[in-house]
Motif scaffolding. Structure first.
Motif, mmCIF file in Angstrom:
data_model
loop_
_atom_site.group_PDB
_atom_site.id
_atom_site.type_symbol
_atom_site.label_atom_id
_atom_site.label_comp_id
_atom_site.label_asym_id
_atom_site.label_seq_id
_atom_site.Cartn_x
_atom_site.Cartn_y
_atom_site.Cartn_z
ATOM 1 N N ALA A 94 0.823 -1.209 0.000
ATOM 2 C CA ALA A 94 0.000 0.000 0.000
ATOM 3 C C ALA A 94 0.861 1.264 0.000
ATOM 4 O O ALA A 94 0.451 2.300 -0.515
ATOM 5 C CB ALA A 94 -0.921 0.006 1.220
ATOM 6 N N LEU A 95 2.051 1.167 0.572
ATOM 7 C CA LEU A 95 2.971 2.307 0.581
ATOM 8 C C LEU A 95 3.633 2.519 -0.779
ATOM 9 O O LEU A 95 4.407 3.449 -0.964
ATOM 10 C CB LEU A 95 4.052 2.104 1.652
ATOM 11 N N GLY A 96 3.361 1.632 -1.710
ATOM 12 C CA GLY A 96 3.947 1.760 -3.044
ATOM 13 C C GLY A 96 5.338 1.201 -3.127
ATOM 14 O O GLY A 96 6.111 1.543 -4.010
ATOM 15 N N VAL A 97 5.677 0.322 -2.172
ATOM 16 C CA VAL A 97 7.017 -0.250 -2.142
ATOM 17 C C VAL A 97 7.202 -1.298 -3.235
ATOM 18 O O VAL A 97 8.267 -1.437 -3.812
ATOM 19 C CB VAL A 97 7.300 -0.871 -0.755
ATOM 20 N N ALA A 98 6.158 -2.064 -3.536
ATOM 21 C CA ALA A 98 6.284 -3.171 -4.477
ATOM 22 C C ALA A 98 6.232 -2.677 -5.922
ATOM 23 O O ALA A 98 5.291 -2.006 -6.320
ATOM 24 C CB ALA A 98 5.167 -4.184 -4.238
ATOM 25 N N GLY A 99 7.242 -2.986 -6.676
ATOM 26 C CA GLY A 99 7.279 -2.631 -8.082
ATOM 27 C C GLY A 99 6.587 -3.686 -8.933
ATOM 28 O O GLY A 99 6.108 -4.706 -8.446
ATOM 29 N N ARG A 141 16.493 -7.513 -2.912
ATOM 30 C CA ARG A 141 16.344 -8.873 -3.452
ATOM 31 C C ARG A 141 15.100 -9.007 -4.318
ATOM 32 O O ARG A 141 15.108 -9.679 -5.352
ATOM 33 C CB ARG A 141 16.287 -9.869 -2.297
ATOM 34 N N HIS A 142 14.019 -8.354 -3.915
ATOM 35 C CA HIS A 142 12.750 -8.512 -4.628
ATOM 36 C C HIS A 142 12.422 -7.326 -5.539
ATOM 37 O O HIS A 142 11.288 -7.188 -6.003
ATOM 38 C CB HIS A 142 11.616 -8.728 -3.625
ATOM 39 N N LYS A 143 13.424 -6.491 -5.768
ATOM 40 C CA LYS A 143 13.270 -5.358 -6.686
ATOM 41 C C LYS A 143 12.100 -4.456 -6.285
ATOM 42 O O LYS A 143 11.289 -4.047 -7.111
ATOM 43 C CB LYS A 143 13.093 -5.851 -8.133
ATOM 44 N N LEU A 144 12.033 -4.175 -4.996
ATOM 45 C CA LEU A 144 10.994 -3.277 -4.496
ATOM 46 C C LEU A 144 11.493 -1.843 -4.550
ATOM 47 O O LEU A 144 12.684 -1.577 -4.429
ATOM 48 C CB LEU A 144 10.620 -3.644 -3.056
ATOM 49 N N GLN A 145 10.574 -0.931 -4.715
ATOM 50 C CA GLN A 145 10.930 0.473 -4.867
ATOM 51 C C GLN A 145 10.531 1.246 -3.613
ATOM 52 O O GLN A 145 9.355 1.475 -3.367
ATOM 53 C CB GLN A 145 10.213 1.056 -6.093
ATOM 54 N N GLU A 149 10.772 9.406 0.444
ATOM 55 C CA GLU A 149 10.469 9.865 1.797
ATOM 56 C C GLU A 149 10.606 8.720 2.805
ATOM 57 O O GLU A 149 11.055 8.920 3.930
ATOM 58 C CB GLU A 149 9.036 10.430 1.857
ATOM 59 N N LEU A 150 10.227 7.508 2.381
ATOM 60 C CA LEU A 150 10.331 6.359 3.284
ATOM 61 C C LEU A 150 11.793 6.008 3.527
ATOM 62 O O LEU A 150 12.185 5.674 4.653
ATOM 63 C CB LEU A 150 9.590 5.162 2.675
ATOM 64 N N ALA A 151 12.608 6.084 2.478
ATOM 65 C CA ALA A 151 14.040 5.817 2.627
ATOM 66 C C ALA A 151 14.670 6.839 3.578
ATOM 67 O O ALA A 151 15.507 6.491 4.421
ATOM 68 C CB ALA A 151 14.720 5.863 1.264
ATOM 69 N N LEU A 152 14.264 8.108 3.452
ATOM 70 C CA LEU A 152 14.756 9.153 4.354
ATOM 71 C C LEU A 152 14.340 8.869 5.798
ATOM 72 O O LEU A 152 15.130 9.012 6.728
ATOM 73 C CB LEU A 152 14.174 10.518 3.935
#
Length: 215
Positions: A94-99, A141-145, A149-152
């Motif tokens: 839901a956070l848009g992590v999965a590409g 490993r799973h090519k997630l994006q 802002e989450l990385a920060l």
């Protein structure tokens, strides 16, 4: 006093533990309540005032956390605390992590395996830095994006834990943060908050119902 000047803090009679707790509490307040956080949280930007109050300088780098993202972060955090890999995976999606290239089953399996390593461990036994490192490893490993802002936010979380350990080597970041996170969840699900959101939704639904036919 610079937060890294431990000798000066001791000389001023300011308890380091209190400073560490104030720093973590302020970090969580920024993320969970204000939706805006200082994203360059190295010790050089932190000063300690009388009574252990925190003073921050240099707001050249800040991060924003929308209301929606805050809700998903809270749900994801609670899912992790309950070792619920499926619920945690849903919040990350839901956070848009999965590409587009992410394979849900493989991701869920690895996430469940990662959470399983913490089975039986108390919150005080878990390092926030280790959790973030494992999430980053899974993402790679799973090519997630990871949204920028989450990385920060993850970066600042790790730096906050490191600052707490610098002030007090026995400081447990997640142990202290756990009840504060649960309090934030309770506030967001209080009767008053839920009724306010329901009222806003009703107004939006009414406006949509009157405008949609014309559109």
């Amino acid at each position: 006093i610079k937060i890294s000047n431990l000798e000066a803090l001791d000389h001023a009679g300011i308890p380091r533990r209190a400073v560490a707790e104030n720093a973590v509490r302020f970090f969580l307040k920024q993320v969970l309540e204000m939706g805006l956080f200082h994203a360059d949280a190295h010790p050089g930007n932190f000063f300690v005032q009388a009574g252990g109050r925190i003073a921050l300088v240099d707001y050249g780098m800040v991060g924003r956390v929308s209301e929606t993202v805050r809700m998903h972060l809270l749900r994801g955090g609670l899912a992790a605390l309950h070792h619920d890999a499926e619920a945690l995976a849903e919040e990350l999606y839901a956070l848009g992590v999965a590409g587009e290239k992410a394979e849900h089953r493989a991701f869920l399996r690895d996430l469940d395996h990662a959470l399983g390593r913490y089975a039986g461990a108390t919150v005080s036994d878990v390092s926030a830095a280790r959790v973030v490192d494992e999430l980053n490893t899974l993402a790679f490993r799973h090519k997630l994006q990871l949204p920028s802002e989450l990385a920060l936010l993850f970066r600042v979380l790790v730096m906050s834990e490191g600052m707490g350990l610098m002030l007090d080597p026995g400081f447990k970041f997640l142990e202290y943060a756990n009840p504060l996170i649960k309090q934030a969840w309770a506030r967001r699900h209080s009767a008053r908050t839920v009724l306010t959101r329901a009222g806003q939704a009703a107004v939006e639904a009414f406006e949509l119902g009157t405008q949609l036919p014309g559109r």
